[in-house]
Design an enzyme around this catalytic site. Sequence first.
Site, PDB file in Angstrom:
ATOM      1  N   GLY A 263       0.844  -1.200   0.000  1.00 18.63           N
ATOM      2  CA  GLY A 263       0.000   0.000   0.000  1.00 18.63           C
ATOM      3  C   GLY A 263       0.876   1.246   0.000  1.00 18.63           C
ATOM      4  O   GLY A 263       1.840   1.324   0.753  1.00 18.63           O
TER       5      GLY A 263
ATOM      6  N   ARG B 100       0.938  -5.078  -5.332  1.00 26.10           N
ATOM      7  CA  ARG B 100       0.980  -6.228  -4.419  1.00 26.10           C
ATOM      8  C   ARG B 100       1.052  -7.458  -5.324  1.00 26.10           C
ATOM      9  O   ARG B 100       0.231  -7.597  -6.220  1.00 26.10           O
ATOM     10  CB  ARG B 100      -0.287  -6.296  -3.574  1.00 26.10           C
ATOM     11  CG  ARG B 100      -0.514  -5.063  -2.689  1.00 26.10           C
ATOM     12  CD  ARG B 100      -1.670  -5.336  -1.752  1.00 26.10           C
ATOM     13  NE  ARG B 100      -2.204  -4.137  -1.134  1.00 26.10           N
ATOM     14  CZ  ARG B 100      -1.730  -3.574  -0.030  1.00 26.10           C
ATOM     15  NH1 ARG B 100      -0.685  -4.088   0.568  1.00 26.10           N
ATOM     16  NH2 ARG B 100      -2.301  -2.499   0.470  1.00 26.10           N
TER      17      ARG B 100
ATOM     18  N   ASP C  69       5.501  -4.881   5.965  1.00 22.14           N
ATOM     19  CA  ASP C  69       5.859  -6.287   6.194  1.00 22.14           C
ATOM     20  C   ASP C  69       5.942  -7.119   4.913  1.00 22.14           C
ATOM     21  O   ASP C  69       6.856  -7.927   4.749  1.00 22.14           O
ATOM     22  CB  ASP C  69       4.822  -6.935   7.115  1.00 22.14           C
ATOM     23  CG  ASP C  69       5.113  -6.592   8.559  1.00 22.14           C
ATOM     24  OD1 ASP C  69       6.274  -6.256   8.851  1.00 22.14           O
ATOM     25  OD2 ASP C  69       4.178  -6.664   9.379  1.00 22.14           O
TER      26      ASP C  69
ATOM     27  N   THR D 124       4.560   2.820   5.375  1.00 20.30           N
ATOM     28  CA  THR D 124       3.160   2.396   5.398  1.00 20.30           C
ATOM     29  C   THR D 124       2.413   3.295   6.375  1.00 20.30           C
ATOM     30  O   THR D 124       2.986   3.707   7.393  1.00 20.30           O
ATOM     31  CB  THR D 124       2.992   0.916   5.834  1.00 20.30           C
ATOM     32  OG1 THR D 124       1.620   0.706   6.225  1.00 20.30           O
ATOM     33  CG2 THR D 124       3.867   0.527   7.012  1.00 20.30           C
TER      34      THR D 124
ATOM     35  N   ASP E 256       0.126   2.311   8.248  1.00 24.64           N
ATOM     36  CA  ASP E 256      -0.435   1.498   9.342  1.00 24.64           C
ATOM     37  C   ASP E 256       0.365   1.555  10.647  1.00 24.64           C
ATOM     38  O   ASP E 256      -0.163   1.238  11.703  1.00 24.64           O
ATOM     39  CB  ASP E 256      -0.536   0.031   8.905  1.00 24.64           C
ATOM     40  CG  ASP E 256      -1.461  -0.147   7.717  1.00 24.64           C
ATOM     41  OD1 ASP E 256      -2.367   0.683   7.556  1.00 24.64           O
ATOM     42  OD2 ASP E 256      -1.288  -1.115   6.956  1.00 24.64           O
TER      43      ASP E 256
ATOM     44  N   ASP F  83       2.523  -0.519  11.619  1.00 29.90           N
ATOM     45  CA  ASP F  83       2.426  -1.873  12.177  1.00 29.90           C
ATOM     46  C   ASP F  83       3.718  -2.669  12.010  1.00 29.90           C
ATOM     47  O   ASP F  83       3.702  -3.895  12.017  1.00 29.90           O
ATOM     48  CB  ASP F  83       1.257  -2.622  11.509  1.00 29.90           C
ATOM     49  CG  ASP F  83       1.428  -2.747   9.999  1.00 29.90           C
ATOM     50  OD1 ASP F  83       2.313  -2.073   9.433  1.00 29.90           O
ATOM     51  OD2 ASP F  83       0.669  -3.504   9.378  1.00 29.90           O
TER      52      ASP F  83
ATOM     53  N   ARG G 117      -4.931  -1.859   8.994  1.00 26.26           N
ATOM     54  CA  ARG G 117      -4.878  -3.312   8.819  1.00 26.26           C
ATOM     55  C   ARG G 117      -5.252  -3.975  10.138  1.00 26.26           C
ATOM     56  O   ARG G 117      -6.398  -3.920  10.517  1.00 26.26           O
ATOM     57  CB  ARG G 117      -3.495  -3.742   8.309  1.00 26.26           C
ATOM     58  CG  ARG G 117      -3.546  -4.887   7.371  1.00 26.26           C
ATOM     59  CD  ARG G 117      -2.344  -4.976   6.469  1.00 26.26           C
ATOM     60  NE  ARG G 117      -1.093  -4.875   7.182  1.00 26.26           N
ATOM     61  CZ  ARG G 117      -0.090  -5.725   7.083  1.00 26.26           C
ATOM     62  NH1 ARG G 117      -0.212  -6.770   6.318  1.00 26.26           N
ATOM     63  NH2 ARG G 117       1.026  -5.543   7.731  1.00 26.26           N
TER      64      ARG G 117
HETATM   65  O1  F6P Z   1      -1.306  -1.221   4.349  1.00 23.35           O
HETATM   66  C1  F6P Z   1      -1.931  -0.032   3.991  1.00 23.35           C
HETATM   67  C2  F6P Z   1      -3.396  -0.227   3.810  1.00 23.35           C
HETATM   68  O2  F6P Z   1      -3.960   1.017   3.475  1.00 23.35           O
HETATM   69  C3  F6P Z   1      -4.146  -0.831   5.004  1.00 23.35           C
HETATM   70  O3  F6P Z   1      -4.424   0.124   5.982  1.00 23.35           O
HETATM   71  C4  F6P Z   1      -5.372  -1.391   4.338  1.00 23.35           C
HETATM   72  O4  F6P Z   1      -5.897  -2.451   5.103  1.00 23.35           O
HETATM   73  C5  F6P Z   1      -4.845  -1.872   3.013  1.00 23.35           C
HETATM   74  O5  F6P Z   1      -3.665  -1.135   2.757  1.00 23.35           O
HETATM   75  C6  F6P Z   1      -5.788  -1.689   1.843  1.00 23.35           C
HETATM   76  O6  F6P Z   1      -5.136  -2.131   0.695  1.00 23.35           O
HETATM   77  P1  F6P Z   1      -5.694  -1.990  -0.783  1.00 23.35           P
HETATM   78  O7  F6P Z   1      -5.663  -0.529  -1.137  1.00 23.35           O
HETATM   79  O8  F6P Z   1      -4.755  -2.805  -1.607  1.00 23.35           O
HETATM   80  O9  F6P Z   1      -7.079  -2.541  -0.762  1.00 23.35           O
END
Ligand code: F6P
Length: 321
Positions: A12, A73, A104, A126, A128, A130, A172
């Site tokens: 992300g 991703r 991660d 990120t 998050d 996390d 997340r």
């Molecule tokens: O890791 C960043 C993040 O924004 C998280 O907070 C969220 O759960 C996820 O990515 C959403 O990902 P995507 O935009 O691929 O749906």
Amino acid sequence: MIHRIAVLTSGGDAPGMNAALRAVIRAGLYANKDMFVIYDGFRGLLEGNIKQVNKDFTQDIINRGGTIIRSARLKEFKELEVQKRAAQILRDYDIDALIGIGGDGTYQGLAALAKQGIKVVGIPGTIDNDVGSTDQTIGFNTALNTICECVDKLKDTSSSHQRCSLIEVMGRHCGDLAMFSALAEGAEGVICVEHPLKEEVLFKKLRAMKAQKKDHAIIIVSENLLDINELAKRIECETGFTTRTEVLGRLQRGGSPCAEDRILAARLSSHAVKLLVENQVETGRIVGIRNNKVVDYDINEAIEMKHEHTHGLRDLIDMLQ
Ligand code: F6P
């Protein structure tokens, strides 16, 4: 001796990734290294979407949101054959080391390449927050400020209508965005893994607020925990507070990075390059910030580290609610 360094962003996107990219490229050029960018994360690596860059590439990107080299991703990167192919592509380009900016998932990809003999360094980017190997990730503070701006606006309309607002934020499985924004906003409630929902406590508080004709109630909820629309119905039914839900979603990932994220990006990225330039990377390292000091860890040890939430934060939230 390392001569050619490549950099990619993955997972992300987060505000400050461009600032990190800029710092990596400039620190590398300063040390007379050849610098390369890889577009579209690990997917772009497999497609050979690799380009040599100079200082001009980094002009006017420090304040830009998103990532100009894009992100992706890629589930297939878990497969050994794919990892081997990616490592071979880097060797074909004579690239001696790879820097990955992400969370991660990015570190897992880098660790896999380290096993294939590529020197790697990870930089935490990120929203998050996390990542266990750092107190703070690049992008977290900007996302937090964005949430606060949104909640400030929602407070205006909630007050006009004397409503309860349930606001879902990202993270997340980490409650930092929820807890820090709840503290910064003086929210009436926060629900996240670290501060789970206690329905009766929440309902009792909202009933009391309703009885005192309070203007509004703000409850911040972390994503991936519960259905906020269901909870809104329960609140209306149990407390009589008219309730609306808001999912802030990917708004939280956009926008120009705040100064703190830009500075964090500069500190962490220059350290990542320094580790490579000074030949301190045997296989893989991850950079981070601990008690305001830049640190680095072995990549496999870093991946195992669990993010610890800020000491005393939960108690502080409870005390001030
Ligand atoms: O890791 C960043 C993040 O924004 C998280 O907070 C969220 O759960 C996820 O990515 C959403 O990902 P995507 O935009 O691929 O749906």
